[in-house]
Design a protein around this motif. Structure first.
Motif, PDB file in Angstrom:
ATOM      1  N   GLY A 200      33.036  54.364  47.738  1.00  0.00           N
ATOM      2  CA  GLY A 200      32.609  53.945  46.466  1.00  0.00           C
ATOM      3  C   GLY A 200      31.233  54.597  45.967  1.00  0.00           C
ATOM      4  N   LYS A 201      30.717  55.422  46.631  1.00  0.00           N
ATOM      5  CA  LYS A 201      29.534  56.098  46.279  1.00  0.00           C
ATOM      6  C   LYS A 201      29.801  56.792  45.082  1.00  0.00           C
ATOM      7  N   THR A 202      30.400  57.713  44.886  1.00  0.00           N
ATOM      8  CA  THR A 202      30.601  58.407  43.597  1.00  0.00           C
ATOM      9  C   THR A 202      30.790  57.431  42.530  1.00  0.00           C
ATOM     10  N   THR A 203      31.907  56.743  42.671  1.00  0.00           N
ATOM     11  CA  THR A 203      32.042  55.633  41.466  1.00  0.00           C
ATOM     12  C   THR A 203      30.880  54.793  41.073  1.00  0.00           C
TER      13      THR A 203
ATOM     14  N   LEU B 115      24.168  50.084  52.436  1.00  0.00           N
ATOM     15  CA  LEU B 115      25.430  50.603  53.145  1.00  0.00           C
ATOM     16  C   LEU B 115      26.572  50.105  52.446  1.00  0.00           C
ATOM     17  N   LEU B 116      27.319  51.084  51.869  1.00  0.00           N
ATOM     18  CA  LEU B 116      28.651  50.425  51.538  1.00  0.00           C
ATOM     19  C   LEU B 116      29.759  50.944  52.048  1.00  0.00           C
ATOM     20  N   HIS B 117      30.924  50.073  51.930  1.00  0.00           N
ATOM     21  CA  HIS B 117      32.054  50.295  52.951  1.00  0.00           C
ATOM     22  C   HIS B 117      33.020  49.536  52.047  1.00  0.00           C
ATOM     23  N   ARG B 118      34.175  50.185  51.780  1.00  0.00           N
ATOM     24  CA  ARG B 118      35.112  49.656  51.066  1.00  0.00           C
ATOM     25  C   ARG B 118      34.976  49.303  49.989  1.00  0.00           C
ATOM     26  N   GLY B 119      33.991  49.757  49.348  1.00  0.00           N
ATOM     27  CA  GLY B 119      33.606  48.999  47.726  1.00  0.00           C
ATOM     28  C   GLY B 119      32.558  47.960  47.904  1.00  0.00           C
ATOM     29  N   ARG B 120      32.019  47.475  49.149  1.00  0.00           N
ATOM     30  CA  ARG B 120      31.396  46.460  49.175  1.00  0.00           C
ATOM     31  C   ARG B 120      29.896  46.951  49.869  1.00  0.00           C
TER      32      ARG B 120
ATOM     33  N   GLY C 237      44.257  50.453  39.071  1.00  0.00           N
ATOM     34  CA  GLY C 237      45.410  49.822  39.510  1.00  0.00           C
ATOM     35  C   GLY C 237      45.363  48.690  40.445  1.00  0.00           C
ATOM     36  N   ARG C 238      45.790  48.777  41.436  1.00  0.00           N
ATOM     37  CA  ARG C 238      45.495  47.527  42.534  1.00  0.00           C
ATOM     38  C   ARG C 238      44.539  48.111  43.483  1.00  0.00           C
ATOM     39  N   HIS C 239      44.050  49.083  43.395  1.00  0.00           N
ATOM     40  CA  HIS C 239      43.018  49.822  44.259  1.00  0.00           C
ATOM     41  C   HIS C 239      41.865  49.206  43.930  1.00  0.00           C
ATOM     42  N   THR C 240      40.961  48.765  44.516  1.00  0.00           N
ATOM     43  CA  THR C 240      39.641  48.482  44.209  1.00  0.00           C
ATOM     44  C   THR C 240      38.665  49.109  44.973  1.00  0.00           C
ATOM     45  N   VAL C 241      37.761  49.948  43.929  1.00  0.00           N
ATOM     46  CA  VAL C 241      37.150  51.040  44.228  1.00  0.00           C
ATOM     47  C   VAL C 241      35.533  50.393  44.623  1.00  0.00           C
ATOM     48  N   LEU C 242      35.144  49.471  43.550  1.00  0.00           N
ATOM     49  CA  LEU C 242      33.953  48.820  43.762  1.00  0.00           C
ATOM     50  C   LEU C 242      34.018  47.310  43.590  1.00  0.00           C
ATOM     51  N   ASP C 243      33.560  46.718  44.583  1.00  0.00           N
ATOM     52  CA  ASP C 243      33.780  45.190  44.458  1.00  0.00           C
ATOM     53  C   ASP C 243      32.447  44.565  44.307  1.00  0.00           C
ATOM     54  N   HIS C 244      31.943  43.965  43.258  1.00  0.00           N
ATOM     55  CA  HIS C 244      30.983  43.028  42.761  1.00  0.00           C
ATOM     56  C   HIS C 244      29.660  43.530  43.842  1.00  0.00           C
TER      57      HIS C 244
END
Length: 306
Positions: free
Chosen positions: A40-43, A205-210, A13-20
């Motif tokens: 976003g690790k498991t994704t 290091l992943l934070h908020r999908g980035r 939906g509007r929730h970005t889990v992983l961002d580029h």
């Protein structure tokens, strides 16, 4: 490179889990994807293991595209999730033989492979016991063994030591290191900073999908200063005075504990210089300690403004 991701994105939906997401994992390396719950690790793992399709970007594992060549990717990988995927009513040996048969081995070959893995993971004595009687550490070792039945090129481990006691966690770490030394590429997700520091050749290091930082543990720690001088101030007034004097040299503040941290090269001369300049009357600083930067410091630094 065994694992490559370029611009990998996923949203619900509007929730970005992983961002580029961009990353590369060399063959035979232990690569740790580090971040808090929801980062976003498991994704990422599910995308790379072909369990999800990306919304955009591309990825390949063992030279095969995770969308266009899903079957080829699956033949070359194993995935161990956060919870052991075992049949608790079967014995340890029965679980491994079942997995071996599903990979196409004959009955005799499946029995032989199960025996090899039970011995390798120190589970021979428990081979005839139902898995429901196993401890958490034993279950995790059996789950890792099941992932190796097909002799994968790449092993995805999604938070493999969550919930384990220190002794069991140590046993899993030792086995992961042995797998890598045998040539298996390990893609590890974790929220334990110590785990990434201990095991990984490279850390992302992943934070908020980035992806906010990537490198060896030493490179990441150097990014926020190799050594730190931690100052505990005598009271609130001393804290305020020290904060004003040190200004931009402060790398961490903790008003609740009346502590400040500043970068230092760790030498006695530099520490004395800092203390003399800050507290010539010896009344402001209650105590001090020199310590090395940790991955905690790195993560707090790189996510501060993200």
């Amino acid at each position: 490179m065994t694992v490559v991701a370029e611009g990998l994105s996923k949203a619900y939906g509007r929730h970005t889990v992983l961002d580029h997401l961009d990353l590369t994992v060399p063959s035979g390396a232990i690569y740790a994807l580090l971040g808090p719950n929801g980062a976003g690790k498991t994704t990422t793992v599910r995308l790379l293991a072909t369990l999800l399709r990306p919304d955009s970007g591309r990825a390949s594992v063992a030279g095969f595209d995770v969308v266009d060549a899903r079957s080829e990717v699956r033949r070359r990988i194993s995935l161990t999730g956060q919870h052991a995927a075992l049949d608790e009513q079967q014995t340890g040996e029965e679980n491994l033989r079942m997995v071996a048969r599903l990979t196409g081995l004959s009955r005799a070959a499946a029995r032989e492979r199960a025996g090899q893995l039970l011995e390798r993971f120190a589970l021979t004595d428990a081979a005839g016991r139902r898995v429901k009687t196993y401890s958490g550490g034993m279950r995790r070792r059996l789950d890792l063994a099941a992932g190796l039945v097909g002799e994968p090129e790449v092993m995805f481990l999604d938070e493999p030591t969550t919930g384990l006691d220190p002794r069991s966690r140590q046993a899993v770490w030792e086995e992961v290191a042995r797998l890598a030394s045998a040539g298996v590429t390990i893609f590890l997700t974790t929220q334990y900073l110590e785990e990434a520091d201990r095991l990984a050749d490279r850390i992302a290091l992943l934070h908020r999908g980035r992806l906010v930082a990537e490198g060896t543990a030493a490179e990441l720690k150097h990014r926020v200063a190799g050594e730190r001088l931690e100052l505990t101030l005598a009271d609130a007034d001393a804290y305020e005075h020290a904060e004003l004097m040190l200004g931009g040299r402060i790398v961490r503040r903790d008003p609740a504990r009346s502590t400040l941290e500043v970068a230092t090269d760790g030498s006695g001369a530099h520490v004395r210089e800092l203390l003399d300049a800050l507290d010539p009357g010896r009344t402001l600083v209650e105590r001090f300690a020199v310590r090395s930067s940790t991955l905690d410091d790195v993560f707090l630094e790189v996510t501060a403004d993200v």
